[in-house]
Design a protein around this motif. Structure first.
Motif, PDB file in Angstrom:
ATOM      1  N   SER A 123      -0.741  -3.598 -17.201  1.00 20.62           N
ATOM      2  CA  SER A 123       0.655  -3.600 -16.778  1.00 20.62           C
ATOM      3  C   SER A 123       0.729  -3.178 -15.317  1.00 20.62           C
ATOM      4  N   SER A 124       1.778  -3.606 -14.644  1.00 22.62           N
ATOM      5  CA  SER A 124       1.941  -3.284 -13.231  1.00 22.62           C
ATOM      6  C   SER A 124       3.425  -3.101 -12.915  1.00 22.62           C
ATOM      7  N   VAL A 125       3.678  -2.322 -11.884  1.00 22.02           N
ATOM      8  CA  VAL A 125       5.032  -2.093 -11.392  1.00 22.02           C
ATOM      9  C   VAL A 125       5.000  -2.164  -9.878  1.00 22.02           C
ATOM     10  N   ARG A 126       6.012  -2.813  -9.299  1.00 19.10           N
ATOM     11  CA  ARG A 126       6.147  -2.804  -7.845  1.00 19.10           C
ATOM     12  C   ARG A 126       7.583  -2.430  -7.499  1.00 19.10           C
ATOM     13  N   ILE A 127       7.718  -1.486  -6.566  1.00 23.11           N
ATOM     14  CA  ILE A 127       9.025  -1.021  -6.106  1.00 23.11           C
ATOM     15  C   ILE A 127       9.116  -1.287  -4.613  1.00 23.11           C
ATOM     16  N   LEU A 128      10.229  -1.837  -4.185  1.00 22.66           N
ATOM     17  CA  LEU A 128      10.498  -2.006  -2.760  1.00 22.66           C
ATOM     18  C   LEU A 128      11.678  -1.110  -2.392  1.00 22.66           C
ATOM     19  N   HIS A 152      -0.982   2.657   4.833  1.00 22.07           N
ATOM     20  CA  HIS A 152      -0.941   2.741   3.377  1.00 22.07           C
ATOM     21  C   HIS A 152      -1.762   3.931   2.872  1.00 22.07           C
ATOM     22  N   HIS A 153      -1.546   4.241   1.603  1.00 21.04           N
ATOM     23  CA  HIS A 153      -2.268   5.313   0.925  1.00 21.04           C
ATOM     24  C   HIS A 153      -2.446   4.899  -0.530  1.00 21.04           C
ATOM     25  N   GLN A 154      -3.604   5.216  -1.091  1.00 21.14           N
ATOM     26  CA  GLN A 154      -3.870   4.898  -2.495  1.00 21.14           C
ATOM     27  C   GLN A 154      -4.205   6.174  -3.251  1.00 21.14           C
ATOM     28  N   ALA A 183      -3.116   5.550 -13.521  1.00 20.61           N
ATOM     29  CA  ALA A 183      -2.610   4.360 -12.840  1.00 20.61           C
ATOM     30  C   ALA A 183      -3.040   4.406 -11.375  1.00 20.61           C
ATOM     31  N   THR A 184      -3.486   3.280 -10.852  1.00 16.98           N
ATOM     32  CA  THR A 184      -3.812   3.178  -9.436  1.00 16.98           C
ATOM     33  C   THR A 184      -2.539   2.816  -8.681  1.00 16.98           C
ATOM     34  N   PHE A 203      -0.886  -0.093 -10.945  1.00 14.69           N
ATOM     35  CA  PHE A 203      -1.612  -0.918 -11.919  1.00 14.69           C
ATOM     36  C   PHE A 203      -2.241   0.004 -12.959  1.00 14.69           C
ATOM     37  N   HIS A 204      -2.135  -0.389 -14.213  1.00 11.59           N
ATOM     38  CA  HIS A 204      -2.602   0.459 -15.308  1.00 11.59           C
ATOM     39  C   HIS A 204      -3.193  -0.432 -16.395  1.00 11.59           C
TER      40      HIS A 204
END
Length: 439
Positions: A131-136, A168-170, A176-177, A193-194
């Motif tokens: 599963s993944s999530v993206r927020i803007l 950027h930073h990870q 979850a990454t 991403f998980h």
């Protein structure tokens, strides 16, 4: 990203040949049908227009004509939800709406216009095993990014330019990454991403986490979530500007170690609120109220901060420290008071005073916490000086009020840091001259 820009710039336009207002709470009954458009204005606010032919009997559903006097609460069945199918066949659903058509004369039909808090759609997609999530998020202030992006420009296979930037930073948060990245146009992108499931609340909690860490409310403009064979997308309404605020980040990130501390605090805060699983979350609500108060005058900021700290201290510390006097010691006095034949009013006040001894006052909680953690009691003293005058309407002098405010903000940050188990440095704004030197 194209949708985010369209919403922010006021160019979003979804032509919808099919629209209807569904009645809460079942959403199976249609109150009104028609066609129309979903747009955004130049402030990034979402709204819709719908034209609905007047069909006589059955068109006057009570949920659309039930305007109540000011101050009277609406029930759930007084709300509707917009369901709209756009020209591409995508079905959009809105947050709850209050529609009042009582002032319209439906000569040939009803014309409905209303602002939207958010709209969302779902699409089927190829089955995935993660599963993944993206927020803007638009208009975000500087974050302490620590990873490089290299950009090379070439013409006909020949390199003509090279540049690099920290953008950027990870981080790994609860398996979850998560990547935080600055995008063009002043957007912050948060991608997660998980291998398991990222819950629908993940994006909202991350926005609250970032809001606390940078002392600035983060409003998402687009949230996308992929899970199994479904893709969910939601658009959120503006305006997205950020008001001037006297709040500041709890962690100084002026060096490499400060940057690490900042992202560590984000990780711990997110995990703390995620594990609470409380809807609505009182801690998040109090922090949001404090941030909004900091956008007003110093007097307003001091009042909201002082009262907010009192509530947050009770939330975070109440289960940890015992009352000064136990119930077995007080109960004999209460029984004696019940048999006393004196003045009834005085008797009631005496009972109240005795009962309060079995509770832990907020100041007592914070002094006990300060002694346990080695926190300076002067921070609690400053909060008390701020709390009592402002709660009783007294106006603070500008200079002394600012000093007390800065000390109370440090107290707030230390309380939250303690709750989330963050033991790194906190910006010492209680110390004179803190804003004139590097932390």
């Amino acid at each position: 990203m194209d949708l985010a820009r369209a919403v922010k710039e006021g160019t979003l336009e979804l032509i919808c040949p099919e629209m209807e207002l569904l009645v809460c709470p079942s959403y199976h009954e249609s109150a009104l049908k028609g066609m129309g458009v979903i747009r955004s204005d130049d402030l990034g606010r979402l709204y819709f227009r719908m034209i609905s032919p007047f069909s006589g009997a059955g068109a006057r559903h009570k949920s659309l004509f039930g305007s109540k006097p000011l101050g009277e609460l609406y029930a759930q069945e007084d709300y509707v939800m917009l369901r709209a199918v756009d020209e591409n066949g995508d079905e959009w659903r809105s947050s709850l709406l209050r529609i009042d058509l009582s002032n319209q004369i439906p000569v040939s039909g009803y014309q409905v216009r209303s602002n939207l808090f958010s709209i969302s759609r779902s699409r089927e997609r190829k089955q995935i095993d993660h599963s993944s999530v993206r927020i803007l998020i638009p208009g975000v202030s500087a974050l302490p990014f620590d990873s490089l992006t290299h950009n090379r420009r070439s013409v006909d296979g020949q390199e003509i330019g090279f540049s690099s930037s920290f953008d950027h930073h990870q981080h790994t948060i609860d398996a979850a990454t998560v990547t935080f990245r600055r995008e063009e146009g002043g957007f912050l992108s948060v991608s997660a991403f998980h291998d398991g499931i990222l819950l629908p609340t993940w994006a909202r909690l991350m926005c609250h986490t970032l809001s606390f860490a940078v002392a600035q409310t983060m409003l998402p403009i687009v949230i996308a979530r992929d899970l199994n064979n479904r893709e969910d997308l939601s658009l959120h309404s503006g305006p997205f500007w950020h008001y001037a605020s006297i709040m500041y980040s709890p962690v100084p990130f002026t060096d490499v170690q400060g940057t690490r501390d900042f992202w560590r605090l984000i990780q711990l805060f997110f995990l703390y609120v995620e594990k609470q699983q409380i809807e609505p979350n009182p801690l998040l609500d109090e922090l949001e109220g404090i941030r909004r108060g900091s956008q007003g005058s110093l007097q307003t900021a001091c009042l909201t901060l002082a009262v907010g700290i009192e509530s947050i201290a009770k939330l975070l510390l109440d289960d940890e420290f015992s009352p000064l006097v136990g119930r077995p010691s007080i109960e004999p006095l209460l029984r004696h008071l019940d048999s006393w034949q004196g003045d009834v009013g005085l008797k009631g006040r005496a009972r109240g005073a005795l009962s309060r001894l079995m509770d832990v006052g907020t100041a007592d909680l914070m002094y006990a916490w300060a002694a346990k953690t080695g926190t300076s009691e002067q921070l609690v003293d400053a909060w008390k000086k701020l709390r009592h005058p402002r709660a009783h309407g007294e106006r603070l002098a500008q200079e002394s009020g600012w000093v007390l405010y800065c000390s109370a903000v440090e107290l707030l940050h230390r309380l939250v840091a303690y709750a989330v188990d963050y033991n790194g440095p906190i910006l010492k704004t209680s110390e004179p001259g803190w804003g004139l030197r590097q932390p």
